[in-house]
Design an enzyme around this catalytic site. Sequence first.
Site, PDB file in Angstrom:
ATOM      1  N   ARG A  96      37.853  11.703  44.229  1.00  0.00           N
ATOM      2  CA  ARG A  96      36.417  11.784  44.527  1.00  0.00           C
ATOM      3  C   ARG A  96      35.651  10.730  43.726  1.00  0.00           C
ATOM      4  O   ARG A  96      34.722  10.099  44.231  1.00  0.00           O
ATOM      5  CB  ARG A  96      35.902  13.190  44.186  1.00  0.00           C
ATOM      6  N   ASN A 150      36.072  19.875  52.360  1.00  0.00           N
ATOM      7  CA  ASN A 150      35.252  18.788  52.874  1.00  0.00           C
ATOM      8  C   ASN A 150      36.089  17.602  53.313  1.00  0.00           C
ATOM      9  O   ASN A 150      37.208  17.442  52.847  1.00  0.00           O
ATOM     10  CB  ASN A 150      34.275  18.335  51.779  1.00  0.00           C
ATOM     11  N   CYS A 172      30.034  25.902  55.655  1.00  0.00           N
ATOM     12  CA  CYS A 172      29.312  25.109  54.662  1.00  0.00           C
ATOM     13  C   CYS A 172      28.185  25.960  54.106  1.00  0.00           C
ATOM     14  O   CYS A 172      27.671  26.836  54.791  1.00  0.00           O
ATOM     15  CB  CYS A 172      28.743  23.872  55.338  1.00  0.00           C
ATOM     16  N   HIS A 202      26.603  18.716  57.211  1.00  0.00           N
ATOM     17  CA  HIS A 202      25.850  17.820  56.320  1.00  0.00           C
ATOM     18  C   HIS A 202      24.929  16.895  57.125  1.00  0.00           C
ATOM     19  O   HIS A 202      24.524  15.837  56.652  1.00  0.00           O
ATOM     20  CB  HIS A 202      26.790  17.022  55.385  1.00  0.00           C
ATOM     21  N   TYR A 256      21.185  16.503  52.710  1.00  0.00           N
ATOM     22  CA  TYR A 256      21.988  15.284  52.900  1.00  0.00           C
ATOM     23  C   TYR A 256      21.272  14.222  53.735  1.00  0.00           C
ATOM     24  O   TYR A 256      21.652  13.050  53.695  1.00  0.00           O
ATOM     25  CB  TYR A 256      23.339  15.632  53.552  1.00  0.00           C
TER      26      TYR A 256
END
Length: 442
Positions: A96, A150, A172, A202, A256
């Site tokens: 990440r 994700n 989510c 998102h 987002y």
Amino acid sequence: MEKGLKIAVIGGGSSYTPELVEGFINRHHELPVRELWLVDIPEGEEKLNIVGELARRMVIKAGIDMTIYLTLDRRQALAGADFVTTQFRVGLLAARQKDEAIPLKYGVIGQETNGPGGLFKALRTIPVILEITKDIEELCPEAWLVNFTNPAGMITEAVLRHSNIKKVVGLCNVPIGMKMDLAEVLGVEADRLEIQFAGLNHMVYGLDVFLDGISIKEKALAAASDPGKQMSMKNIAALGWEPDFIKGIGVLPCPYHRYYYKTDEMLAEELEAFETTGTRADVVKGVETELFDLYKNVELQTKPEQLEKRGGAYYSEAACSLINSIYNNKQDVQPVNTKNCGAIAGIPYDSAVEVNCIITKEGPKPITVGELPVAVRGLVQQIKSFERTAVEAAVSGDYYNALTAMAINPLVPSDTIAKYLLDDMLEAHKDYLPAFFHSEKA
Ligand code: G6P
């Protein structure tokens, strides 16, 4: 005697697991989870044991009939499961960190689930989830797969279109987070509010907002863009919206959307944070260390408050309510990621969308929305094209598909930058992308 449920949690060593355990404890009177299997990979064994011991203490304190099993054997965890939840991270936080840091070198947003970072997280994760679905097919074919991993939208899309299992729901916490935040800024109880959600993961919008069944959209849009009350999530800088813009588009954006409608400001914010605290992954590493130190304390028997520093607030609420509604055929309305089936016009029939659904024993039934407002329709379609291309790339390991996905993502400014980014990130994530490096290894 009532048959108890077996739930398998893949990525069970996650710091979020106590949330889930708390959710199952609170619903135990109507959702009889008897076996909760937490499974992880050998690298996660230490965390699995720490979290598993805390889960056991929580269950003892609650005094309910639920046994926590810890294992590194996924097949054992899956055998005969009724529900499988997934919350794993391929490459752990180190991957990440790269997803978030590398794009910044090219002046591009570095984000876990959006833009280049989201693409690479999908490329790493999709082959693994497809392996898991094969195990599910064999070991627990009647189970529901509830995926939080994700990028949840692309993972759901991949399972829907490239696996043999049909019982999958992507989940989510963004919609429930929006509802809770809106309730707070409006000063009303959350259960009186209903938001008509539609879009993608998102990338979801609130098309309308109801209080006790009456539309309060104008008031909600004004509240959401009130400079004094910016709604966001712990992982997204709460930069303020232009109130006139929100009035203009006429729908409630999700946190987002800032990456798309405020790209420059969000990038500047990320670059500044990068110099001081590093990427979000670096921050999360610190929070995780703190959390696991707390979890180790044998006196601890409940979920600690520090978990609220993570972006996943209400995640257990969303997950456990969904499982509860499927199990008990509640037929209530919940926003989830599911097969579109025509609910949102202009998005392929077989693609994953995030939309309000009626949750039944046979799964989510999407509520038809029709066409999205013209102001947001194009962006949603563009992201869906990106997602479909990214999924194809993940499944095939095809360089040109991956480059196309990168270049058509709205956060990537040009084909040339797309190619630099792709090459750089392919190299950085090489160990987790066997489909792309297969010929070299052969
Ligand atoms: C939000 C998103 C999740 C994401 C999380 C990241 O809650 O909806 O999909 O996993 O933020 O939070 P973190 O604390 O890991 O940055």
